[in-house]
Design a protein around this motif. Structure first.
Motif, short mmCIF file in Angstrom:
data_model
loop_
_atom_site.label_atom_id
_atom_site.label_comp_id
_atom_site.label_asym_id
_atom_site.label_seq_id
_atom_site.Cartn_x
_atom_site.Cartn_y
_atom_site.Cartn_z
N GLU A 32 0.94 -1.12 -0.03
CA GLU A 32 0.04 -0.13 -0.09
C GLU A 32 0.82 1.20 -0.14
N HIS A 98 -8.46 0.92 2.07
CA HIS A 98 -7.79 1.86 3.22
C HIS A 98 -9.30 3.11 3.24
N GLU A 122 -8.34 -2.69 8.29
CA GLU A 122 -8.40 -3.06 6.86
C GLU A 122 -8.09 -4.53 6.42
#
Ligand code: CO
Length: 163
Positions: A32, A98, A122
């Motif tokens: 991410e 997210h 998450e």
């Protein structure tokens, strides 16, 4: 067939993830973060990555090597990290996930530690729950007065809530 080669799309990744997680939460955090930085700068550097995640550069290097072996990253010379198509697909999903969780927390009036709360939730939310939360966000978006109503409801009931 190598289990790591089974996924080529976000959907494939998610299907696999529900039963036996392919990426650990830490791997997801790395991916991410790499994806976020690549959106901004077009690439990520190992040292920047380590700084952003508050880990030692040696730990970041190890994880980058793992993600490269999984076919998600292209690790080039001079510590430059790029994403493969698969890495991009999963990165897109991770950032979207997210934002959905963060928006949900915002909608229900969470303001303290929203980033930490998002990070805790998450990694474990299922795809069907995520889809439903996304729809709830959209519902609040279409009916913003319901956010205000929920806020006053919360105020009214805060003294009787045992939790
Ligand atoms: Co996150």
């Amino acid at each position: 067939m190598d289990k790591n080669r089974e996924f080529h799309t976000v959907r494939g990744y998610q299907l696999l993830d529900q039963n036996h997680r392919l990426l650990t939460p830490a791997m997801e955090d790395y991916l991410e973060m790499i994806y976020r930085n690549i959106l901004l700068e077009g690439y990520m550097r190992v040292n920047t990555l380590a700084d952003l995640l508050n880990v030692r550069p040696s730990s970041a290097t190890k994880m980058v090597q793992k993600l490269t072996q999984l076919g998600l990253l292209k690790y080039e010379k001079y510590g430059i990290i790029l994403l493969t198509e698969q890495g991009k697909n999963i990165g897109t999903f991770l950032l979207k996930r997210h934002h959905i969780i963060e928006k949900f927390l915002e909608n229900i009036g969470i303001s303290d530690n929203i980033l930490v709360e998002t990070e805790l939730i998450e990694h474990n939310v299922s795809k069907s729950t995520l889809r439903c939360i996304d729809m709830l966000n959209e519902f609040f978006n279409v009916h913003p007065h319901l956010i205000d109503e929920f806020e006053s409801f919360k105020l009214k009931h805060s003294s009787t809530n045992e939790l």
